[in-house]
Design a protein around this motif. Sequence first.
Motif, PDB file in Angstrom:
ATOM      1  N   GLN A  81       0.287   8.594   6.975  1.00 58.66           N
ATOM      2  CA  GLN A  81       1.256   7.502   6.870  1.00 58.66           C
ATOM      3  C   GLN A  81       1.921   7.233   8.218  1.00 58.66           C
ATOM      4  N   ARG A 121      -4.189   3.044  -4.219  1.00 55.46           N
ATOM      5  CA  ARG A 121      -3.887   3.154  -2.789  1.00 55.46           C
ATOM      6  C   ARG A 121      -5.081   2.683  -1.964  1.00 55.46           C
ATOM      7  N   SER A 152      -4.412   7.770  -5.087  1.00 58.49           N
ATOM      8  CA  SER A 152      -4.921   7.023  -6.243  1.00 58.49           C
ATOM      9  C   SER A 152      -5.901   5.931  -5.811  1.00 58.49           C
ATOM     10  N   THR A 164       2.106   2.626  -3.428  1.00 60.52           N
ATOM     11  CA  THR A 164       1.168   3.183  -4.397  1.00 60.52           C
ATOM     12  C   THR A 164       1.077   4.698  -4.268  1.00 60.52           C
ATOM     13  N   GLU A 165       0.544   5.330  -5.317  1.00 59.28           N
ATOM     14  CA  GLU A 165       0.337   6.785  -5.302  1.00 59.28           C
ATOM     15  C   GLU A 165      -0.640   7.148  -4.179  1.00 59.28           C
ATOM     16  N   PRO A 166      -0.272   8.129  -3.310  1.00 59.42           N
ATOM     17  CA  PRO A 166      -1.037   8.409  -2.085  1.00 59.42           C
ATOM     18  C   PRO A 166      -2.528   8.636  -2.244  1.00 59.42           C
ATOM     19  N   ALA A 180       0.831  -1.206   0.000  1.00 56.41           N
ATOM     20  CA  ALA A 180       0.000   0.000   0.000  1.00 56.41           C
ATOM     21  C   ALA A 180       0.862   1.252   0.000  1.00 56.41           C
ATOM     22  N   THR A 181       1.964   1.214   0.732  1.00 60.53           N
ATOM     23  CA  THR A 181       2.851   2.362   0.825  1.00 60.53           C
ATOM     24  C   THR A 181       3.495   2.691  -0.514  1.00 60.53           C
ATOM     25  N   LEU A 214      -4.922  -0.425   0.524  1.00 56.03           N
ATOM     26  CA  LEU A 214      -5.224  -0.245   1.949  1.00 56.03           C
ATOM     27  C   LEU A 214      -6.340  -1.187   2.390  1.00 56.03           C
TER      28      LEU A 214
END
Length: 250
Positions: free
Chosen positions: A198, A145, A142, A138-140, A135-136, A149
């Motif tokens: 995060q 994400r 998007s 990926t684009e925050p 998850a980290t 998550l």
Amino acid sequence: MSELQRIQQTKLSDVIVSQIESLIVDGTWSAGERLPSERELARQFQVSRPSLREAIQKLEARGLVSRRQGGGTYIAGALDQHVADPLFDLLARHPESQFDLLEFRHALESVSAYFAALRGTDMDMARIEATFAKATETEPTSPARAQALMAFYIAVAEGSHNVVLLHLVRGMAELLQDNIRRNLEQLQGRSDVLAQLQIHREAMVQAIIARQPEQARTACHDHLAYIEQVLLQLNREHTRVQRALRRGDN
């Protein structure tokens, strides 16, 4: 009648039914998942195909599995069907319901984190770490994400070893993922907020891995409370802007 006689009279198909029900309850097989082929199941359970076929028929009669046109037997997905009905679709799209879903996630995810820290096996911890790492990456903000998550939260629920929690999270995954996606979309351009989110997630993962239930629950609660606070602030700012624009038009 002796215990031995009663055991001997138990039909093999009933034993298979019991084993399959256990696999469904403990989450090994998810709602809506396709079962392995009849040949493969017979091999796994080390039984004849007629006995297996009889067991599947009994499960179908109970509404636990269904056969679909074109082949294949699937685990019943009743919860998924209810979550996908028009009412839940309306909830997913209604702005005010986003805050209600956040409140619901407080209960669901905080308890999952607590019990994952308390009961999670080494394998569960490895899966939680792996899904969080993915998850980290990926684009925050998007959709990827949000999807990643959701996979992480499902891994936490699996680690809780509470079958009710697990089935509830899996069954509501689409609705919960949509809530995550919408929240992230509203936070576009807020790098400070995304960085803080995060930090909160990392604190929760670290507490779970360290097997600290109370800290895991608190970290999850702080994370969701922060999201709610930021979104409320953004909504207030949006309302003020719209009011100013209306005054300007007049």
